[in-house]
Enzyme design. Structure first.
Site, PDB file in Angstrom:
ATOM      1  N   ILE A   1      73.493  71.301  29.016  1.00  0.00           N
ATOM      2  CA  ILE A   1      72.527  70.323  29.531  1.00  0.00           C
ATOM      3  C   ILE A   1      73.018  69.647  30.807  1.00  0.00           C
ATOM      4  O   ILE A   1      72.322  68.827  31.377  1.00  0.00           O
ATOM      5  CB  ILE A   1      72.173  69.240  28.483  1.00  0.00           C
ATOM      6  CG1 ILE A   1      73.430  68.467  28.065  1.00  0.00           C
ATOM      7  CG2 ILE A   1      71.486  69.848  27.286  1.00  0.00           C
ATOM      8  CD1 ILE A   1      73.102  67.234  27.258  1.00  0.00           C
ATOM      9  N   GLU A   2      74.229  69.981  31.243  1.00  0.00           N
ATOM     10  CA  GLU A   2      74.721  69.349  32.470  1.00  0.00           C
ATOM     11  C   GLU A   2      74.744  70.385  33.607  1.00  0.00           C
ATOM     12  O   GLU A   2      73.736  70.606  34.255  1.00  0.00           O
ATOM     13  CB  GLU A   2      76.083  68.692  32.208  1.00  0.00           C
ATOM     14  CG  GLU A   2      75.958  67.579  31.155  1.00  0.00           C
ATOM     15  CD  GLU A   2      77.242  66.802  30.909  1.00  0.00           C
ATOM     16  OE1 GLU A   2      77.832  66.277  31.862  1.00  0.00           O
ATOM     17  OE2 GLU A   2      77.654  66.724  29.727  1.00  0.00           O
ATOM     18  N   MET A   3      75.854  71.083  33.802  1.00  0.00           N
ATOM     19  CA  MET A   3      75.891  72.029  34.912  1.00  0.00           C
ATOM     20  C   MET A   3      75.626  73.468  34.446  1.00  0.00           C
ATOM     21  O   MET A   3      75.332  74.348  35.261  1.00  0.00           O
ATOM     22  CB  MET A   3      77.225  71.900  35.652  1.00  0.00           C
ATOM     23  CG  MET A   3      77.348  70.520  36.323  1.00  0.00           C
ATOM     24  SD  MET A   3      79.020  70.114  36.903  1.00  0.00           S
ATOM     25  CE  MET A   3      79.152  71.147  38.358  1.00  0.00           C
TER      26      MET A   3
END
Lengths: 351, 351
Positions: free
Chosen positions: B142-144
């Protein structure tokens, strides 16, 4: 050299029956340098006329903060710097940028570097200058999705911004407004020049600034006719041409629905006409073309040869042109990350 | 002062029957400065032990580029700098950050400034140090949303990165790998210290560095017991406490589903225990708490008083505490925007 001069030269060349192949004969350093000086100018250290702007330094300092401030967007996640990332050539490395809520537009983010020296702004030239341009993405619903009053409310909520606007616009009764926001942003962007590339040094008389392959590339660039569009100080950015002048580009390069300047000028004759992009720092700003359809310089060069010049370029020609284009990478100015003012209780929250 | 020292002091205070109110008597400059010196240390100019790291300078230069490079993410739109924006206090001004494809997590982006001086990393302390921490967001879906092999493929595709990894890790046979990427990033982040705040100058003997209200706030900060958690060089960041020690916080401040360290340690006794955040530069990093539920410092102070200290703080107390917290804003280091290497034909494209 101004646009008008170039146009006249173009006409003279046509009248005299010269073709690009006539220019393709091998020329020595001096002759090539002379030709280059005819078509191009070195990048200046600063944009012309900025000395005439009141409180220019204060405007630049303020504009730099604004450029990096995501609170100019509705979600407070998108700043000018998001899509015009100064670390990646002033663009974002995507085909089309990602804006508010993950929405994408139809066009590739153009570099902000040297943009002040262009004839107009945006791919279709619909903004006359940077001041007109910088406001566009801020209020575009798919980019930063803010509004004039929201921008003013955000900026007015932070005492540091209030002081900086006051210093940059001392004559104004209400220093914070959308108009002054645009003026400050434009002032900052106008300082983003990248002089002193190998090509600039070559134009300034250092014949060793370009290696042999790059000189061969420059010679091809002139001889093949690339220079017909990509000319002057920005090696482009000073005229409009139809993408597909010789042959229709594939849809991934020129999607049918984006008709370019004909949407701006309401003239069918302007269909698929776009502003010629600058080639300065082009190696840093893939992917290429207005829809970001070409991922490498060699691909873009081949496509240009065919669609614009009616030429199937050889691998050697492409290689020479590519290494020449690498010589257009200039020295980036010292780019500081600013310290942005702290939000206050009055600062509107992200939405 | 180390944590262990503080704990012992805490025990001694309890044994001797002191309460926070016993400390609340007005104290003169000298007495207050002495108390402060007992609980806090000034921020150093550089992190301890970094001189022992081989090729530290090269690692920092490389790490700075990596920190700003969105190509470490799958979409090539998210960099470390996206959520740890150095222009906005090393955080992003959102309740919870926006990552890959617009996804949001459950926790507020903590500041990277001075993070090297913390006892551990992440809100729940699940990473022992920066090296362990910096890899997390890169591969978090969900981030990078990248992967170890993709990061290596991206970095290996650019000759400038190849050269820089070689210079930073000359002993390695394969200088580019996920492990060296993390080491370089951690080296850069470890340089992001913000010394020389008014509070640091006060601790160093300049009694005029804090104004009267700030000194009153410091006195309250000690007397009320804030200092029980927010202590040492980072005014926090060196211990774990239950959020809701005295009273349960409202769900917007402490959502039920995020149980903090109990998820890391598999111990019910750790429910809602979080690392105490640093208060350095806190005025720059709203919103507050692990879920970003408090939008202003005054709100956060009130909540802390009630949930942690069982105290309904007066408006005057809150105000004094708030102006004291403003004195924790330090001098940001010179922060350059790096020039990132140009992508090549081999660079994987954004997805």
């Amino acid at each position: 050299m101004r646009v008008i001069d170039f146009c006249m030269v173009g006409i003279l060349l046509l009248l005299s029956g010269w073709t690009s192949s006539a220019l393709a004969v091998a020329v020595g350093h001096n002759a090539l340098a002379k030709q280059a000086a005819f078509y191009f100018d070195p990048l200046p250290d600063k944009a012309p006329s900025i000395d005439l702007i009141d409180n220019f330094e204060e405007k630049v300092i303020l504009g730099q903060r604004l450029f990096f401030d995501p609170r100019l967007s509705l979600s407070q996640t998108v700043s000018c710097h998001s899509c015009h990332n100064l670390a990646t050539g002033g663009a974002d490395g995507l085909s089309v940028s990602v804006g508010h809520g993950g929405q994408t537009g139809a066009r590739n983010s153009p570099t902000v570097f040297n943009s002040v020296l262009q004839i107009a702004q945006f791919w279709d030239g619909r903004a006359r200058d940077l001041v007109e341009q910088v406001g566009g993405p801020i209020v575009s619903s798919i980019e930063m999705a803010s509004t004039d009053p929201l921008v003013c409310a955000v900026l007015s909520s932070m005492p540091e911004y209030v002081a900086e606007f006051g210093a940059a616009f001392p004559q104004r009764k209400k220093p914070i407004c959308f108009s002054t926001t645009k003026l400050a942003l434009a002032a900052y962007v106008s300082t983003l020049l990248t002089p002193d590339s190998p090509f600039d040094r070559y134009l300034q008389g250092d014949e060793h600034a370009l290696n042999e392959d790059q000189q061969a590339g420059l010679q091809q660039f002139i001889a093949l006719g690339c220079v017909q569009c990509h000319t002057s100080v920005n090696v482009g950015g000073n005229s409009y041409y139809r993408f597909g002048a010789a042959h229709e580009p594939e849809p991934r390069y020129r999607p049918a629905e984006d008709v370019g300047r004909s949407a701006v000028m309401d003239m069918v004759t302007q269909a698929y006409v776009f502003k010629v992009p600058t080639l300065r720092n082009v190696e840093l700003t893939a992917p290429y073309f207005h829809a970001g359809g070409a991922w490498t310089l060699s691909e873009a060069i081949k496509v240009m040869g065919w669609t614009q010049l009616d030429k199937k370029l050889s691998a050697k020609q492409c290689k020479h042109l590519e290494v020449f284009l690498h010589s257009l990478t200039g020295k980036l100015p010292q780019l500081q990350v600013p310290k942005l003012p702290a939000a206050t209780e009055r600062t509107p929250r992200p939405q």
